[in-house]
Design an enzyme around this catalytic site. Structure first.
Site, PDB file in Angstrom:
ATOM      1  CB  SER A 118      -0.856   0.054   1.311  1.00 44.27           C
ATOM      2  OG  SER A 118      -0.129   0.270   2.458  1.00 44.27           O
ATOM      3  CB  SER A 119       0.571   4.479  -1.736  1.00 46.43           C
ATOM      4  OG  SER A 119       0.326   3.728  -2.986  1.00 46.43           O
ATOM      5  CB  THR A 120       3.331   7.056   2.245  1.00 43.16           C
ATOM      6  OG1 THR A 120       3.021   7.928   0.892  1.00 43.16           O
ATOM      7  CG2 THR A 120       4.607   6.283   2.173  1.00 43.16           C
ATOM      8  CB  VAL A 121      -1.666   7.334   5.039  1.00 45.81           C
ATOM      9  CG1 VAL A 121      -2.888   8.018   5.078  1.00 45.81           C
ATOM     10  CG2 VAL A 121      -1.716   5.913   5.345  1.00 45.81           C
TER      11      VAL A 121
ATOM     12  CG  HIS B 245       1.408   5.719  -6.787  1.00 46.57           C
ATOM     13  ND1 HIS B 245       0.689   6.692  -7.265  1.00 46.57           N
ATOM     14  CD2 HIS B 245       1.008   5.314  -5.750  1.00 46.57           C
ATOM     15  CE1 HIS B 245      -0.513   6.894  -6.649  1.00 46.57           C
ATOM     16  NE2 HIS B 245      -0.278   6.110  -5.348  1.00 46.57           N
TER      17      HIS B 245
END
Length: 576
Positions: A121-124, A268
């Protein structure tokens, strides 16, 4: 491409007080840092239970450069794991969710060693910033490309409604897990498996397209599948992860696409099969020790500030192959391809000590680009042109001060060469086509040095058979050129003695027999493939060189191998 599967409706389970508090604390931190503002995205992040989407995640237990890497899998179903996993889920950093393309549902517990993580998952902070930029609204049709942990899909479902959301991923295991876990939150979007570059035409036109992986150019399908008034966001970058750009695409009511490329701080990660360049530990240590000499100068002209992202984005495209070490407390940039580097340290007098090393003068490249960027108006955003013939290019400014560059014609992806069949092998006039069996990807190939001390087998699809006339190949072999083909590193087995190694570049070494001196292979640090000399393999007839690299240093009295490539390979140090 697999068709859409809509999961059955499920009843959403009740959250516990600990996760509610952690979620509220995460959102409060995002608000305090300025990443998140009041609105539907904030409300969605307060509601989306990340422990349902990511009930298992990996945490690395070895140092970043330590090999082999080792990860522990944390499981929400294991009480002893919950505290650490809760901190990861709501700490804001990216989450590692898949190892080596494994099935995610019903996978075996326990640590993982070696290999790599293939989904996260990507950083929030980055995610909420992009989702707010996307301006999601109820009733919109949304295409989420790159499902990953399905956080974006869950937010889109809460804001736009399940019926209009399509989320797609290249990996069927990712899609299967997202389908089940989104249903666990009570959401029923359309979940599909396929290549994101093709989009999902069955659901076009989309009011919003969100791409959660990096690309090198804009695939034709993305603007075509936008509805009138639609908006698409996607990271565009080069082989370097240091200076990403954000492609912002809109479509007017007459069907015309407007596009621009914005320089951004975060982007991303690269998509499937696309390997980005890095500064490995050995190279960083050489830079720190100033190994290799170099020259130092003192100047009052420092590097452009980090906030001048439009300049750094231009540098990345005009002078590709550079990587920034963001951990260092001063400017450190290296070129892994040739071993060049530059450092710049300020002193107490307002001057800078600049050290450059290697065949590239990276400092001059930076200063020249900064001058061109300033002449073009110091842009933070560039016009992105998508021509009907597929050409894509970027520019800012006009006339003699225009700053522009083309985007690559095809993604920078590692491509596997299809096995050569008798029909594709070269045939000399008057000869019959070769009909001997062609080895398959599962057929082990045997190789050895001249004296037989070094013996090995390689299994897997060979790619990029070619000759190389670089100075290293010439001096190490005593011949005008060497011939190579690469194989998956995990398909290599040393069946006799192993070679001795000699580094010819900061991150690339050659393997040779310590007895007879035969060179048998070359290996880049952290590479997933190994280059093997065709002579060590007995010059197999199915591996015909399709190109000659380093033509500029080839001897003039020997005909060069013609470039007959129909596809482009990701290259290693000897694969130019």
């Amino acid at each position: 491409m697999l068709g859409p599967v809509v999961p059955p409706a499920r009843t959403e389970a009740s959250p516990d007080k600990g996760t509610n508090a952690a979620r509220a604390e995460m959102v409060a931190g995002l608000e305090a840092s300025g990443h998140l503002r009041p609105g539907p995205v904030r409300d969605a992040f307060l509601a989306v239970r990340r422990e349902v989407l990511m009930p298992q995640a990996y945490v690395r237990r070895t140092k970043p450069d330590e090999t082999p890497p080792r990860w522990d899998m944390l499981d929400w179903a294991v009480p002893a794991d919950r505290e650490e996993l809760l901190g990861l889920l709501y700490g804001g950093e990216s989450m590692l969710i898949q190892h080596e393309g494994e099935p995610i549902l019903a996978r075996l517990p326990g640590p993982r060693s070696g290999g790599s993580m293939t989904a996260m998952s990507s950083t929030v902070g980055m995610t909420v910033a992009l989702l707010q930029r996307l301006d999601l609204r109820p009733g919109q049709r949304v295409l989420d490309i790159g499902t990953g942990a399905a956080v974006t899909a869950a937010v889109a479902c809460r804001i736009a409604g399940d019926a209009g959301v399509v989320t797609m991923d290249l990996d069927e295991h990712i899609s299967a897990a997202a389908r089940e876990r989104l249903a666990g939150l009570g959401h029923r979007p359309t979940v599909v498996t396929g290549d994101g570059e093709d989009g999902w035409p069955a659901g076009a036109g989309y009011d919003r397209i969100f791409v959660s992986y990096g690309a090198t150019r804009v695939p034709e399908a993305w603007p075509q599948q936008l509805a009138a008034g639609g908006l698409a966001l996607a990271t565009l970058s080069t082989a370097s992860p240091s200076w990403p750009g954000l492609a912002v695409l809109t479509r007017s009511t007459d069907g015309a696409t407007q596009a621009r490329l914005e320089a951004v701080k975060l982007g991303h990660r690269a998509g499937h099969g696309w390997k980005q360049i890095l500064l490995n530990a050995r190279f960083r240590e050489r830079i720190e020790a100033a190994d290799g000499g170099g020259s130092t100068r003192t100047t009052r002209t420092g590097p452009p500030p980090d906030e001048a992202r439009g300049m750094w984005l231009a540098l990345d495209h005009l002078h590709p192959g550079l990587v920034r070490n963001w951990v260092a407390d001063h400017l450190v940039i290296g070129a892994p391809d040739c071993g060049s580097w530059v450092t710049a340290r300020p002193d107490d007098t307002g001057q800078w000590a600049v050290t450059v090393c290697g065949p590239r003068d990276i400092w001059t490249e930076i200063q020249d680009t900064a001058t061109r960027w300033q002449d073009a108006g110091s842009p933070a955003s560039y016009r992105l042109h998508l021509e009907p013939d597929g050409t894509q290019w970027v520019n800012a400014g006009t006339g003699p001060t225009e700053l522009s560059w083309p985007l690559p014609a095809a993604p920078n992806q590692a491509t596997t060469v299809p096995p050569q069949t008798p029909e594709t092998l070269p045939v000399t006039e008057g000869e019959e086509p070769m009909t001997s069996p062609t080895p398959t990807a599962t057929t082990p190939r045997s190789g050895a040095c001249q004296c037989g001390t070094i013996q090995f087998t390689v299994t897997g699809e060979p790619y990029y058979p070619h000759t190389c006339s670089c100075r290293d190949c010439q001096s190490l072999s005593g011949a005008p050129m060497m011939s190579w083909a690469s194989f998956p590193l995990d398909g290599l087995v040393w069946s006799g003695g192993e070679p001795s190694w000699h580094y010819t570049w900061p991150d690339s070494k050659r393997g040779f027999c310590p007895n007879c001196g035969s060179q048998v292979c070359a290996l880049d640090d952290d590479a997933a493939s190994i280059a093997v000399t065709l002579s060590a393999l007995g010059n197999p007839p199915d591996l015909v060189p399709v190109n000659q690299s380093f033509r500029e240093t080839a001897v003039p009295w020997l005909p060069q191998v013609p470039d007959t490539r129909t596809i482009r390979w990701e290259t290693s140090r000897v694969s130019r």
